[in-house]
Scaffold this active site. Structure first.
Site, PDB file in Angstrom:
ATOM      1  NE  ARG A  30      31.151  45.112  45.345  1.00  0.00           N
ATOM      2  CZ  ARG A  30      32.428  44.780  45.546  1.00  0.00           C
ATOM      3  NH1 ARG A  30      33.386  45.598  45.182  1.00  0.00           N
ATOM      4  NH2 ARG A  30      32.748  43.637  46.133  1.00  0.00           N
ATOM      5  CE  LYS A  59      41.550  42.565  44.120  1.00  0.00           C
ATOM      6  NZ  LYS A  59      42.255  43.399  43.104  1.00  0.00           N
ATOM      7  CB  THR A  60      44.693  47.300  45.222  1.00  0.00           C
ATOM      8  OG1 THR A  60      43.531  46.855  44.513  1.00  0.00           O
ATOM      9  CG2 THR A  60      45.565  48.105  44.283  1.00  0.00           C
ATOM     10  CG  ASP A 108      44.610  42.090  40.511  1.00  0.00           C
ATOM     11  OD1 ASP A 108      44.157  41.501  41.512  1.00  0.00           O
ATOM     12  OD2 ASP A 108      44.316  43.267  40.213  1.00  0.00           O
ATOM     13  CD  GLU A 109      40.031  41.426  40.505  1.00  0.00           C
ATOM     14  OE1 GLU A 109      39.478  40.414  40.968  1.00  0.00           O
ATOM     15  OE2 GLU A 109      39.798  42.576  40.919  1.00  0.00           O
ATOM     16  CD  GLN A 113      34.887  40.230  45.270  1.00  0.00           C
ATOM     17  OE1 GLN A 113      34.617  41.263  44.676  1.00  0.00           O
ATOM     18  NE2 GLN A 113      35.837  40.175  46.193  1.00  0.00           N
TER      19      GLN A 113
END
Length: 712
Positions: free
Chosen positions: A595, A29-30, A215-216, A246
């Protein structure tokens, strides 16, 4: 441009119009966000100052700027890359006069806000013992998140407490305005109000921000949603990146509906799914996919990877919370012995109170660790406060502990009064507690009401020292000292603080079979030894990471241990009656599992002392959701290879007959012994009733009388 997969490339190069990028865990994503900004600039679609890129933390914003600058190959200025609060602050600094503020307005931090609420309550002659100021502030914050001003909030109040908030809220806002101040919630709320009420200002910023990136997006609240939507209404060049799977911060006001409804807001939106995961093994991804698929309120995705199949997920059924912590510490020790860097190992848990046992067994094993997003258990304020109360009961000469809690909760005993008390006590050759408890009401009449009340409390606590067990004394402190009301302030953190006290009580219950005075003394001695080990010099720069699942979002580790995967803990018991909360709990499980990069361990206990009560919890539904072929099942009574599902757990410690008198072996430190379940071990310490032994599967505390040990 860095190498991108086809969907990542499409997300970068789809420039015009609204774009929803559904980015699964570990899908890059980043990279997409930063390359999209660089692409807009490099290809001439936009100047840097015409791009608004918003994220949630200063760290994320700084990382975004750094990555974009590297890709552009020059030191471009990126003036509008930042957090929601920092962007809104810049806008308000230039336009605050439209709202009746000067450009030099002050931003109140949390302490300033709380004091302001207290001042308003005092003005309204409102009793802060009946209406908690922190809770009032929390409700005002929630109202601002929903863009509800005092008048709007007053229309929806129900009950005594909310009616009280409705009285304080307008006074609080009036105080802020009179002081030319805003709180953090005002930064976003007032920016939205500015846009809504001053069309010329909105138009100017709509023209400035030709391209908007959020973002997010799954973590946005209502005021942040309105901020983005108002700015995007002209060009519609808004790209939001996030993962509804998420969305785990509803307790902070985040609403999953913002990302789920994006296509309703922008019917022409292009939806791009990033489903290739670069982080985890196939087994870990398959487990996460099976868990999240059971949610109904979601944007379906199916994560896949070209990574290896990987090892099975280890599910360990522990005897109890101590066996669980011991097993985790032992497994971590084995990983480190095999060359795994401690920094690549993490232990996650649903509630912060779960960390105590894990911390203690890591200390025993000599494994350094760090707590992320919280402080170590015995360093938490509420834990230190209760321990200070217990220390003054055990040792009335401990003036340091007395001075810590004499005004906690607040009793109107300030530093000068404490100093005067100390001097008065010294003149009589006494400590503070002796001075207060040796005097009658008439002799204490010269002191204020708070001092007199504390003297009565001290007399009570010292009296019950010889009558009650340590865990009951903690209950007495919580009630008679008003500490329960002090902690249960209605803030989002109050539940965690109360859980920490309940966990401290769980530890205290281990001493309930001893005479009261002895029990309290040994409890405090054990805590002191653990605290001293906490303060020891770190032996390694790289440490194992302990954190809550909420704090772990956005991070990744080679090896992840997820503790307490039981019904009532994870999922949390409060989610049972609310399907929406259960779905968020499932999303939390998805976050926790993803994770892990290489290996995942899930643990649950046959029984657990949790919040002061011994319970037998069922294995979590989240484990049941995972296909059996993905799991390597293990348990406390089959560490030598038997199938735990076929092993009777009716007598977990072996098959000896406790009705018959057992031969008690005389043991000393260093003795080698054999246990019928745990095998050969070495005695680390022994007292009258408990022997601590290091076995191949970890350190165990066993009853000398019933352990049925064979001396080798």
């Amino acid at each position: 441009m860095l190498k991108l997969n086809p969907e990542q490339l499409r997300a970068v190069e789809t420039v015009e119009g609204p774009v929803l990028v559904l980015a699964g865990a570990g899908s890059g994503k980043t990279r997409v966000l930063t390359q999209r900004v660089a692409y807009l600039i490099q290809k001439g679609f936009s100047e840097p100052e015409n791009i608004l890129a918003v994220t949630f933390t200063n760290k994320a914003a700084a990382e975004m700027k750094e990555r974009i600058s590297k890709q552009l190959g020059t030191n471009y200025s990126l003036p509008w890359v930042g957090t929601f609060h920092s962007i809104c602050l810049r806008i308000l600094k230039s336009n605050a006069h439209h709202l009746g503020y000067s450009q030099q307005f002050t931003i109140y931090d949390s302490n300033d806000q709380l004091q302001s609420v207290k001042d308003c309550m005092k003005k309204l002659q409102m009793d802060t013992k009946k209406v908690n100021p922190r809770a009032v502030l929390s409700y005002i914050s929630a109202a601002k998140t929903e863009m509800m001003d005092p008048k709007a909030y007053a229309k929806y109040t129900s009950g005594y407490f909310q009616d009280a908030v409705a009285l304080v809220y307008p006074e609080y806002q009036k105080l802020l305005r009179n002081n030319n101040a805003m709180d953090f919630d005002d930064l976003i709320m007032n920016t939205v109000l500015l846009f809504q009420n001053i069309p010329a200002v909105l138009s100017r910023y709509q023209e400035l921000f030709k391209f908007i990136l959020i973002d997010e997006y799954q973590d946005t609240n209502h005021s942040q949603y309105l901020f983005a939507k108002l700015l995007a209404d002209k060009h519609h060049n808004i790209c939001v990146v996030g993962d509804d799977a998420q969305s785990i911060y509803s307790f902070r006001g985040a609403t999953i509906q913002n990302i789920l409804s994006f296509e309703k807001d922008y019917p022409e939106a292009k939806v791009i799914k990033l489903e290739q995961n670069y982080r985890s093994t196939k087994n870990i991804l398959n487990a996460s996919n099976r868990i999240i698929k059971l949610n109904t309120n979601q944007k379906p995705k199916d994560l896949w990877t070209e990574n290896p199949q990987g090892e099975q997920i280890i599910v360990y059924k522990a005897l109890d919370e101590k066996d669980e912590a011991s097993w985790i510490a032992n497994e971590i020790g084995s990983l480190i012995d095999q060359g795994v860097e401690p920094i690549e190992i993490s232990v996650l848990y649903r509630t912060n109170a779960q960390s105590r046992n894990i911390e203690e067994f890591l200390i025993r094993a000599g494994i350094d660790y760090k707590i992320v997003g919280n402080v170590k258990f015995y360093d938490r304020k509420e834990v230190k406060d209760i321990l200070a109360y217990l220390k003054l009961i055990q040792n009335p000469s401990d003036n340091l502990s007395v001075k810590r809690i004499i005004n906690i909760p607040r009793r109107g005993i300030g530093p000068k009064t404490i100093s005067d008390l100390e001097k008065a006590a010294a003149m009589n050759g006494e400590n503070i507690i002796e001075y207060l408890t040796n005097r009658n009401d008439a002799e204490l009449s010269e002191w204020n009401k708070g001092v007199r009340n504390f003297a009565e409390l001290a007399k009570l606590l010292i009296r019950i020292k010889t009558e009650l067990q340590p865990d009951i004394i903690i209950d007495t402190i919580m009630s008679d000292a008003g500490y329960y009301e002090y902690l249960n302030d209605g803030s989002p953190e109050s539940e965690t603080r109360l859980e920490n006290i309940s966990e401290l009580k769980s530890l205290a219950q281990q001493f309930k079979d001893l005479p009261p005075e002895t029990g309290l003394e040994e409890f405090l001695d054990q805590v002191s030894l653990i605290e001293e080990q906490y303060k020891a010099e770190d032996k390694l720069n790289q440490k194992v990471t302990l954190m809550s699942i909420h704090a772990a979002k956005g991070l990744e580790f080679d090896h992840v241990f997820l503790a307490g995967v039981e019904e009532g803990i994870f999922p949390h018991s409060r989610t049972y009656t609310d399907p929406t909360e259960m779905e968020e709990e499932r999303r939390l499980a998805y976050v926790a599992i993803t994770r892990a990069k290489q290996k995942l361990y899930l643990t649950h206990a046959d029984s657990r002392t949790y919040f002061g009560t011994r319970n037998s919890n069922m294995m979590s539904r989240f484990i049941s959701d995972i296909p059996e072929e993905l799991i390597d099942f293990r348990s406390f009574n089959n560490e030598f290879g038997s199938d735990w599902k076929e092993t009777s757990t009716s007598n977990s410690w072996g098959n000896w007959d406790t009705s018959q008198e057992q031969e008690i072996v005389s043991l000393e430190k260093g003795d080698e012994v054999k246990h019928s379940v745990f095998g050969k071990g070495k005695v680390l310490s022994v007292d009258e009733s408990i022997v601590v032994i290091k076995f191949p599967i970890g350190v165990k505390e066993l009853s000398v009388e019933f352990a049925k040990l064979e001396k080798i």
